[in-house]
Design an enzyme around this catalytic site. Structure first.
Site, PDB file in Angstrom:
ATOM      1  CG  ASP A   8     -13.563  17.581  22.516  1.00 38.62           C
ATOM      2  OD1 ASP A   8     -13.020  17.816  21.409  1.00 38.62           O
ATOM      3  OD2 ASP A   8     -14.171  16.518  22.747  1.00 38.62           O
ATOM      4  N   GLY A   9     -13.495  20.570  21.190  1.00 36.32           N
ATOM      5  CA  GLY A   9     -14.232  21.477  20.323  1.00 36.32           C
ATOM      6  C   GLY A   9     -15.282  20.726  19.540  1.00 36.32           C
ATOM      7  CD  GLU A  43     -10.805  19.355  19.332  1.00 39.30           C
ATOM      8  OE1 GLU A  43     -10.230  19.397  20.434  1.00 39.30           O
ATOM      9  OE2 GLU A  43     -11.517  18.408  18.954  1.00 39.30           O
ATOM     10  CG  ASP A  67     -10.765  14.551  21.102  1.00 35.12           C
ATOM     11  OD1 ASP A  67     -10.436  15.640  20.586  1.00 35.12           O
ATOM     12  OD2 ASP A  67     -11.951  14.258  21.349  1.00 35.12           O
ATOM     13  CG  HIS A 121     -16.461  10.653  20.194  1.00 37.40           C
ATOM     14  ND1 HIS A 121     -17.336  11.596  20.703  1.00 37.40           N
ATOM     15  CD2 HIS A 121     -15.795  11.281  19.188  1.00 37.40           C
ATOM     16  CE1 HIS A 121     -17.220  12.722  20.024  1.00 37.40           C
ATOM     17  NE2 HIS A 121     -16.282  12.565  19.105  1.00 37.40           N
ATOM     18  CG  ASP A 131     -17.752  15.376  22.675  1.00 34.06           C
ATOM     19  OD1 ASP A 131     -17.318  15.839  21.612  1.00 34.06           O
ATOM     20  OD2 ASP A 131     -18.799  14.694  22.751  1.00 34.06           O
TER      21      ASP A 131
END
Length: 370
Positions: A8-9, A43, A67, A121, A131
Site C-alpha cells: 500500500d501507499g 503504491e 487496493d 479501508h 496502510d
C-alpha cells in the site's frame, strides 16, 4: 510455498509527504517514503520493494494484495503495450511514473506472482496493516522525524540501506465492490476487476466504453525512491504539484472572495473538458479520495477506475446548463445541471466538498433525458 503480502501507499496532500509499505506479518514487513510524492508512486514503490525483498527466493510464489487498480492494471494489462510504444500511452503522451514502472518490469522477470485486488479501508487485516505503516512513514516525513522501516524480509539484501535521506521538506483507494478480485499470473484480469468510468457520457457510449490497450527522514534508514529512480529531486515540483499550484489553485490562493458555488461551477466545467479528463494528474487533483459515481447504466465507479478510464478515453467536450448550486453546510455544494453532447442530454448532480483547502468532487450521478 506462497508468500502472501499486502502492499500500500500513502500521500498527505497527494502530492506531499509520501509513504509506502508491504506487510506479511508483524515480523516481516517494510516501509519507507519520501518528502514529496504521490499516492500512486507510493503504491508502485511498495510493490517494487516487495519484489526486491523477495528476490533471493525466486522460486516462491508471490501473492500480492493491493487496493490500487492503477497499480494492478499498470503491471498486468498496460505495461506490455507501453513498452512496445516506447513507454508512451495510446495518445502518445509519456507514461507517468515511468522509472518506477521500468524498475518493476525488470524485477518481474522470472518471478511467479498473482495480484488480488482488495477493497481498501474495509477491515482486511493485511491491507490495514500495510496502510497503517505507509501512512506512518508519510506522517514521519511530514513531521521531520524518524520513521520505522520494519524488519524486512528474512535473508533479504536491501540496496542503499546504509545511506541517510534528507529531512522532510514539505493519497487511495476505495474500490468498485466488496471482496477480492483476482488477477491471474499471466496478467489477465477478470471482468469483475475491470471497468471504465462514464462521467460526461450517456447511454450506450457509457455502457460499452473500455480502456484502450493501452515518490529516510532524518536519522532513519533510507530506501529507494524517486531520486534513485531518476525521478525529480525532492526539492523540485513534480507534475502534480505544478497542477496543484497553477491549474487548480486552492480557494485561498485564487481569491477567497469567490463564492463556493462559483468555484465549484468552474471546476465542474474544467472536468468536462477532454484535455483535463485525459490527464490523470489533473483528475487526481479534482476527484476526492473517496469519489464515487453512479453511471447512467447503473454501474458504480470509484476514483481509481474513473481516473484510469478517462485517461485512456477522455470522450468529447460537453457543455452544461446549470440548474442549481446549493450550499449543503459550510464545506459542501450540490451542483445540478443539464449536459449537452452529441450523444444527447443528461441530467446530472455533483456533490463537491472542501477537502484540505480545495474543492473536490465527492459524488456524481447522471441520468439521460428521454
Amino acid at each position: 510455498m506462497t508468500i502472501t503480502a499486502a502492499a500500500d501507499g500513502s500521500a498527505l496532500g497527494n502530492p506531499g509527504p509520501a509513504g509506502w509499505a508491504w506487510y506479511v506479518n508483524d515480523d516481516c514487513w517494510r516501509a519507507g517514503g519520501w518528502p514529496h510524492g504521490t499516492n500512486n508512486q507510493g503504491e508502485l514503490m511498495a510493490v517494487l520493494d516487495l519484489f526486491r525483498a523477495t528476490a533471493h527466493v525466486p522460486a516462491e510464489d508471490l501473492r500480492i494484495l493491493c487496493d490500487s487498480q492503477y497499480v494492478i492494471n499498470s503491471i498486468t494489462k498496460w505495461m506490455p503495450g507501453w513498452k512496445r510504444k516506447g513507454w508512451r500511452k495510446a495518445d502518445g503522451k509519456p507514461v507517468l511514473n515511468v522509472e518506477l514502472l521500468k524498475e518493476l518490469d525488470r524485477e518481474l522477470t522470472g518471478r511467479k506472482y498473482t495480484f488480488e485486488w482488495v477493497k481498501g479501508h474495509a477491515g482486511h487485516p493485511l491491507n490495514e496493516a500495510a496502510d497503517e505503516r505507509a501512512r506512518a512513514a508519510a506522517t514521519a516525513y511530514q513531521q521531520g522525524v524518524a520513521a520505522r522501516s520494519g524488519p524486512g524480509f528474512p535473508g533479504a539484501h536491501v540496496p542503499g540501506a546504509a545511506t541517510t535521506a534528507p529531512a522532510a521538506a514539505n493519497a487511495v483507494a476505495p474500490a468498485i465492490a466488496n471482496g477480492i478480485a483476482r488477477v491471474n499470473v499471466n496478467g489477465t484480469v477478470p471482468a469483475s476487476a475491470n471497468g471504465t468510468a462514464a462521467h460526461g457520457r450517456t447511454g450506450a457510449a457509457a455502457a460499452s466504453a473500455a480502456p484502450a490497450a493501452a515518490l529516510g527522514p532524518r536519522g532513519s534508514q533510507a530506501t529507494s525512491g524517486p531520486a534513485t529512480l531518476g525521478l525529480p529531486a525532492y526539492d523540485e515540483p513534480d507534475l502534480f504539484s505544478e497542477l496543484e499550484s497553477e491549474s487548480f489553485p486552492a480557494p485561498e490562493a485564487a481569491g477567497a472572495e469567490r463564492a463556493p458555488e462559483a468555484i465549484v461551477e468552474a471546476l465542474e466545467r474544467e472536468l468536462l473538458g477532454p484535455d483535463v479528463r485525459g490527464d490523470i494528474g489533473r483528475t487526481g487533483v479534482l476527484l476526492h479520495a473517496d469519489f464515487m459515481e453512479i453511471g447512467s447504466s447503473g454501474r458504480v465507479w470509484t476514483r481509481d477506475a474513473m481516473m484510469m478510464a478517462l485517461e485512456e478515453d477522455p470522450g468529447e467536450r460537453t457543455e452544461l446548463e446549470v440548474l442549481g448550486a446549493d450550499r449543503i453546510g459550510t464545506d459542501s455544494v450540490l451542483l445540478t445541471y443539464r449536459s449537452y453532447s452529441r450523444s444527447g442530454t443528461t441530467l446530472r448532480s455533483s456533490l463537491w466538498v472542501l477537502d484540505g483547502g480545495r474543492w473536490r468532487l465527492r459524488f456524481h450521478q447522471g441520468t439521460p433525458e428521454a
